[in-house]
Design a protein around this motif. Structure first.
Motif, PDB file in Angstrom:
ATOM      1  N   VAL A 126       0.837  -1.196   0.000  1.00 28.89           N
ATOM      2  CA  VAL A 126       0.000   0.000   0.000  1.00 28.89           C
ATOM      3  C   VAL A 126       0.874   1.248   0.000  1.00 28.89           C
ATOM      4  O   VAL A 126       0.609   2.210  -0.723  1.00 28.89           O
ATOM      5  CB  VAL A 126      -0.967  -0.017   1.212  1.00 28.89           C
ATOM      6  N   ASN A 127       1.929   1.221   0.788  1.00 32.65           N
ATOM      7  CA  ASN A 127       2.857   2.359   0.816  1.00 32.65           C
ATOM      8  C   ASN A 127       3.515   2.569  -0.544  1.00 32.65           C
ATOM      9  O   ASN A 127       3.707   3.703  -0.982  1.00 32.65           O
ATOM     10  CB  ASN A 127       3.906   2.168   1.903  1.00 32.65           C
ATOM     11  N   ARG A 128       3.858   1.476  -1.221  1.00 30.62           N
ATOM     12  CA  ARG A 128       4.441   1.585  -2.569  1.00 30.62           C
ATOM     13  C   ARG A 128       3.420   2.214  -3.536  1.00 30.62           C
ATOM     14  O   ARG A 128       3.770   3.042  -4.370  1.00 30.62           O
ATOM     15  CB  ARG A 128       4.850   0.220  -3.120  1.00 30.62           C
ATOM     16  N   TYR A 129       2.172   1.780  -3.430  1.00 30.38           N
ATOM     17  CA  TYR A 129       1.138   2.350  -4.293  1.00 30.38           C
ATOM     18  C   TYR A 129       1.011   3.856  -4.047  1.00 30.38           C
ATOM     19  O   TYR A 129       0.916   4.637  -4.994  1.00 30.38           O
ATOM     20  CB  TYR A 129      -0.215   1.666  -4.071  1.00 30.38           C
ATOM     21  N   PHE A 130       1.006   4.269  -2.779  1.00 30.13           N
ATOM     22  CA  PHE A 130       0.848   5.694  -2.482  1.00 30.13           C
ATOM     23  C   PHE A 130       2.057   6.495  -2.963  1.00 30.13           C
ATOM     24  O   PHE A 130       1.906   7.633  -3.408  1.00 30.13           O
ATOM     25  CB  PHE A 130       0.594   5.926  -0.995  1.00 30.13           C
ATOM     26  N   GLU A 131       3.247   5.916  -2.902  1.00 29.46           N
ATOM     27  CA  GLU A 131       4.428   6.593  -3.446  1.00 29.46           C
ATOM     28  C   GLU A 131       4.254   6.784  -4.962  1.00 29.46           C
ATOM     29  O   GLU A 131       4.538   7.858  -5.491  1.00 29.46           O
ATOM     30  CB  GLU A 131       5.683   5.769  -3.171  1.00 29.46           C
ATOM     31  N   TYR A 132       3.783   5.751  -5.612  1.00 29.25           N
ATOM     32  CA  TYR A 132       3.561   5.808  -7.057  1.00 29.25           C
ATOM     33  C   TYR A 132       2.450   6.811  -7.403  1.00 29.25           C
ATOM     34  O   TYR A 132       2.616   7.649  -8.293  1.00 29.25           O
ATOM     35  CB  TYR A 132       3.188   4.414  -7.584  1.00 29.25           C
ATOM     36  N   ALA A 133       1.333   6.742  -6.684  1.00 31.49           N
ATOM     37  CA  ALA A 133       0.190   7.626  -6.966  1.00 31.49           C
ATOM     38  C   ALA A 133       0.530   9.090  -6.723  1.00 31.49           C
ATOM     39  O   ALA A 133       0.058   9.966  -7.445  1.00 31.49           O
ATOM     40  CB  ALA A 133      -1.016   7.204  -6.124  1.00 31.49           C
ATOM     41  N   ALA A 134       1.351   9.354  -5.723  1.00 28.47           N
ATOM     42  CA  ALA A 134       1.720  10.738  -5.414  1.00 28.47           C
ATOM     43  C   ALA A 134       2.568  11.351  -6.523  1.00 28.47           C
ATOM     44  O   ALA A 134       2.565  12.566  -6.702  1.00 28.47           O
ATOM     45  CB  ALA A 134       2.461  10.797  -4.079  1.00 28.47           C
ATOM     46  N   GLN A 135       3.276  10.526  -7.272  1.00 27.27           N
ATOM     47  CA  GLN A 135       4.136  11.012  -8.363  1.00 27.27           C
ATOM     48  C   GLN A 135       3.351  11.284  -9.641  1.00 27.27           C
ATOM     49  O   GLN A 135       3.848  11.960 -10.535  1.00 27.27           O
ATOM     50  CB  GLN A 135       5.229  10.011  -8.669  1.00 27.27           C
ATOM     51  N   GLN A 136       2.158  10.765  -9.742  1.00 21.78           N
ATOM     52  CA  GLN A 136       1.373  10.894 -10.973  1.00 21.78           C
ATOM     53  C   GLN A 136       0.750  12.258 -11.108  1.00 21.78           C
ATOM     54  O   GLN A 136       0.385  12.930 -10.267  1.00 21.78           O
ATOM     55  CB  GLN A 136       0.301   9.819 -11.038  1.00 21.78           C
TER      56      GLN A 136
END
Length: 124
Positions: free
Chosen positions: A114-124
């Motif tokens: 989930v933390n990896r997803y949020f890191e990815y989503a924040a960059q989009q």
């Protein structure tokens, strides 16, 4: 698909499940009065709208929204546990909902995917 992409996809699925659960329960709070023959209140529509907006912000990776949603989920879990002292079926339902809210709140911060997803989503 590499390991990082798989982890991001798993995180996305977990986040989507948690947000779907939160939105479903919020929608039920709007529909429940209708099912028992009462008109829904304006506050239930407002609460659903705010929940929908907050979940959208979390889905997009906004850190502040994630923090607010987790705080609300943990507070709702505590409220459910405190209300479970009535006994019977209602108590079982409240404890079950409390556990689900608690797991959802903790899952939005404690699961590495989930933390990896949020890191990815924040960059989009």
């Amino acid at each position: 698909m590499n390991t990082r992409e798989k982890e991001i996809k798993l995180g996305w699925m977990i986040v989507s499940g948690i947000l779907g659960f939160v939105l479903l329960l919020s929608l039920l709070s709007v529909l429940m009065p209708l099912l028992i023959g009462l008109p829904p209140t304006i506050s239930s529509f407002v609460r659903f709208g705010l929940t929908l907006g907050l979940c959208w912000m979390v889905y997009q990776g906004r850190g502040w929204a994630r923090f607010v949603l987790v705080a609300l989920l943990l507070l709702t879990a505590l409220t459910s546990f405190l209300g479970a002292g009535v006994g019977g079926l209602l108590s079982t339902i409240l404890i079950t909902l409390g556990v689900l809210y608690l797991l959802g709140g903790l899952g939005l911060f404690a699961i590495p995917a989930v933390n990896r997803y949020f890191e990815y989503a924040a960059q989009q």
